[in-house]
Design an enzyme around this catalytic site. Structure first.
Site, PDB file in Angstrom:
ATOM      1  N   ALA A   1      37.856  16.827 -48.892  1.00 26.91           N
ATOM      2  CA  ALA A   1      38.005  16.361 -50.280  1.00 26.91           C
ATOM      3  C   ALA A   1      37.674  14.901 -50.577  1.00 26.91           C
ATOM      4  O   ALA A   1      37.230  14.576 -51.677  1.00 26.91           O
ATOM      5  CB  ALA A   1      39.430  16.642 -50.742  1.00 26.91           C
ATOM      6  N   CYS A  52      25.073  17.116 -48.068  1.00 26.70           N
ATOM      7  CA  CYS A  52      24.027  16.201 -48.546  1.00 26.70           C
ATOM      8  C   CYS A  52      23.041  15.973 -47.393  1.00 26.70           C
ATOM      9  O   CYS A  52      22.639  14.851 -47.129  1.00 26.70           O
ATOM     10  CB  CYS A  52      24.599  14.897 -49.079  1.00 26.70           C
ATOM     11  SG  CYS A  52      25.559  13.956 -47.890  1.00 26.70           S
ATOM     12  N   GLY A  56      36.950  12.388 -53.488  1.00 21.68           N
ATOM     13  CA  GLY A  56      37.526  13.119 -54.604  1.00 21.68           C
ATOM     14  C   GLY A  56      36.642  13.338 -55.816  1.00 21.68           C
ATOM     15  O   GLY A  56      37.130  13.796 -56.850  1.00 21.68           O
TER      16      GLY A  56
HETATM   17  C1  SAM Z   1      30.968  14.868 -47.651  1.00 19.69           C
HETATM   18  S1  SAM Z   1      32.547  14.194 -47.526  1.00 19.69           S
HETATM   19  C2  SAM Z   1      33.372  14.945 -48.895  1.00 19.69           C
HETATM   20  C3  SAM Z   1      33.068  14.312 -50.209  1.00 19.69           C
HETATM   21  C4  SAM Z   1      33.973  14.846 -51.318  1.00 19.69           C
HETATM   22  N1  SAM Z   1      33.913  16.295 -51.387  1.00 19.69           N
HETATM   23  C5  SAM Z   1      33.628  14.276 -52.665  1.00 19.69           C
HETATM   24  O1  SAM Z   1      32.934  14.924 -53.440  1.00 19.69           O
HETATM   25  O2  SAM Z   1      34.064  13.156 -52.982  1.00 19.69           O
HETATM   26  C6  SAM Z   1      33.201  15.100 -46.195  1.00 19.69           C
HETATM   27  C7  SAM Z   1      34.677  14.863 -45.944  1.00 19.69           C
HETATM   28  O3  SAM Z   1      35.086  15.775 -44.907  1.00 19.69           O
HETATM   29  C8  SAM Z   1      36.089  15.142 -44.156  1.00 19.69           C
HETATM   30  N2  SAM Z   1      36.212  15.874 -42.883  1.00 19.69           N
HETATM   31  C9  SAM Z   1      35.730  15.540 -41.659  1.00 19.69           C
HETATM   32  N3  SAM Z   1      36.134  16.440 -40.740  1.00 19.69           N
HETATM   33  C10 SAM Z   1      36.854  17.374 -41.400  1.00 19.69           C
HETATM   34  C11 SAM Z   1      37.564  18.541 -41.003  1.00 19.69           C
HETATM   35  N4  SAM Z   1      37.592  18.938 -39.717  1.00 19.69           N
HETATM   36  N5  SAM Z   1      38.237  19.243 -41.942  1.00 19.69           N
HETATM   37  C12 SAM Z   1      38.222  18.853 -43.228  1.00 19.69           C
HETATM   38  N6  SAM Z   1      37.571  17.753 -43.664  1.00 19.69           N
HETATM   39  C13 SAM Z   1      36.899  17.031 -42.770  1.00 19.69           C
HETATM   40  C14 SAM Z   1      35.603  13.715 -44.036  1.00 19.69           C
HETATM   41  O4  SAM Z   1      36.667  12.862 -43.701  1.00 19.69           O
HETATM   42  C15 SAM Z   1      35.046  13.475 -45.436  1.00 19.69           C
HETATM   43  O5  SAM Z   1      36.048  12.928 -46.262  1.00 19.69           O
END
Ligand code: SAM
Length: 324
Positions: free
Chosen positions: A131, A251, A134
Site C-alpha cells: 500500500a 511499474c 498510499g
Molecule cells: C509499488 S510500491 C506500492 C505503491 C502504492 N500502491 C501506491 O500507489 O502508493 C510497493 C510496496 O510494496 C511493499 N512491499 C514490499 N514487499 C512486500 C510484501 N512482501 N508484502 C506486501 N508489500 C510489500 C513495499 O514496501 C512498497 O511500499
C-alpha cells in the site's frame, strides 16, 4: 523460473552507449518492443508530464480547477477519469495549500488505472496488499465514497508513516493499516470482495524518475522481484471471495514481472483475465496463455506516462489452492 536474454547486436550496443544503458536492458527491449525501443528511451530522456488525481471526497472538479488556476497552474483533463495533466506549474504542485488540504494527490496517470480497473464499490471489503505511500489506497477509498473498508497492507515500518499521513491528508476514513508481509494475509482469514496488488518491482518503467535504473537493475533483481511477485499474487488471489476481483500491477516493463506472473497465477488458481478499458494489449509470449494478452500495458512514448502493467483477474469456480 528464468530471465529471458537474447544475443547482443550492433543496434543494442549503439543504443546502450548513446543513452547510457546496460546493454542487457536494451537488447531485451529490442526483442520485446522492436523499432519502438528508441522511442521508449527518448520518452524517458525527455521526461513524462506531471499528473494529479482529484480527491472528490474533499472538492469537486470545478472548485479545484478554479483554485489552482487562480494560483497560475494550468491543468488539462486526461482520458483517465479524475486525472489531470499539469500543463503549467509556476511552482511545485506539491507545495500548494490545496495539496496540504488533500484536495488532490500527485500521481502518474498510469498509477490511476489499477484502482479504476478494480472498480471498488461503496460498502465492500477491499485489500490493498502493497500500500505505501498510499496513492492507490486513498483512491480506492475515494471510489468507495469512504464506505466499507480498505485494508492497507505494508510490511516496511519506515513506509508506514507516509502511508498514514497520506490517508489522513486525503480524508480517507475507511482505511485500516496493517504492518505485515502480504504473503501472510491469507492466513489471517480475510475474504475480500476485491484485492489490489500493486507489487514491489524493478521499476523499469520509471527510468525517467530514477535514471540509475538504466544500469542498476540486472538479471538478479528481475529474478528476485518476480519470485516475490509470484508469492504475492497467490496471496492476493487467496484473500478473495469466490467471484471476487483482483488487480495486479507493476511499474515495470519486464514480462517476467508481468505477463509471466499472471500466467503463473492462472496455472495455480482458477481465475479469468477480464478486459480493461485503457492501455494497449499485453505482450503475446511463447508459452503464455492467450487470455493474458487481455492485461494492459502502458508505455511512455504512446501514453505519456510511466511504463506500467495492469491485469484484472476474477476468481471463478472451485478455486481451492493447489499445494505449493
Ligand atoms: C509499488 S510500491 C506500492 C505503491 C502504492 N500502491 C501506491 O500507489 O502508493 C510497493 C510496496 O510494496 C511493499 N512491499 C514490499 N514487499 C512486500 C510484501 N512482501 N508484502 C506486501 N508489500 C510489500 C513495499 O514496501 C512498497 O511500499
Amino acid at each position: 523460473m528464468k530471465v529471458l536474454d537474447f544475443p547482443s547486436s550492433k543496434k543494442a550496443k549503439e543504443l546502450a552507449v548513446k543513452y547510457g544503458y546496460d546493454e542487457f536492458i536494451v537488447r531485451r527491449w529490442l526483442h520485446f518492443f522492436g523499432d519502438e525501443t528508441e522511442d521508449i528511451i527518448r520518452a524517458f530522456e525527455e521526461g513524462i508530464p506531471k499528473y494529479i488525481r482529484i480527491n472528490t471526497l474533499k472538492i469537486d472538479e470545478k472548485g479545484l480547477l478554479e483554485r489552482l488556476e487562480s494560483r497560475g497552474f494550468k491543468l488539462k483533463k486526461t482520458e483517465v477519469p479524475y486525472c489531470f495533466e499539469v500543463v503549467e506549474e509556476p511552482y511545485s504542485i506539491g507545495a500548494t495549500p490545496e495539496y496540504l488540504m488533500g484536495y488532490y494527490y500527485v500521481m502518474d496517470k498510469s498509477s490511476c488505472i489499477p484502482p479504476l480497473a478494480l472498480e471498488p464499490k461503496p460498502g465492500e471489503v477491499v485489500v490493498d496488499l502493497a500500500a505505501s505511500p498510499g496513492g492507490k489506497t486513498t483512491f480506492l477509498s475515494m471510489l468507495m465514497e469512504n464506505k466499507g473498508a480498505v485494508i492497507a497492507v505494508e510490511p516496511q515500518k519506515e513506509r508506514l508513516q507516509p502511508l498514514i499521513d497520506n490517508i489522513n491528508r486525503m480524508g480517507a476514513m475507511n482505511v485500516a493499516v496493517i504492518n505485515v508481509d502480504g504473503r501472510r494475509v491469507p492466513a489471517m482469514g480475510i475474504k475480500a470482495d476485491r484485492v489490489l496488488l500493486d507489487a514491489p518491482c524493478t521499476g523499469e518503467g520509471i527510468i525517467h524518475k530514477d535514471p540509475s535504473r538504466k544500469t542498476d537493475r540486472g538479471k538478479e533483481d528481475i529474478l528476485f522481484c518476480s519470485s516475490l511477485q509470484r508469492e504475492l499474487v497467490l496471496a492476493a488471489f487467496d484473500c478473495l471471495k469466490e467471484g471476487g476481483v483482483m488487480v495486479y500491477s507493476t511499474c515495470s516493463l519486464t514480462p517476467e514481472e508481468n505477463e509471466f506472473v499472471v500466467d503463473f497465477l492462472l496455472e495455480r488458481r482458477k481465475g479469468v483475465v477480464e478486459e480493461i478499458e485503457w492501455g494497449d494489449e499485453a505482450l503475446a509470449l511463447p508459452g503464455v496463455k492467450n487470455e493474458v494478452s487481455k492485461a494492459r500495458r502502458f508505455y511512455p512514448h504512446r501514453h505519456q506516462c510511466s511504463g506500467f502493467f495492469v491485469a484484472r483477474i476474477r476468481k471463478v469456480g472451485d478455486s481451492k489452492a493447489k499445494p505449493e
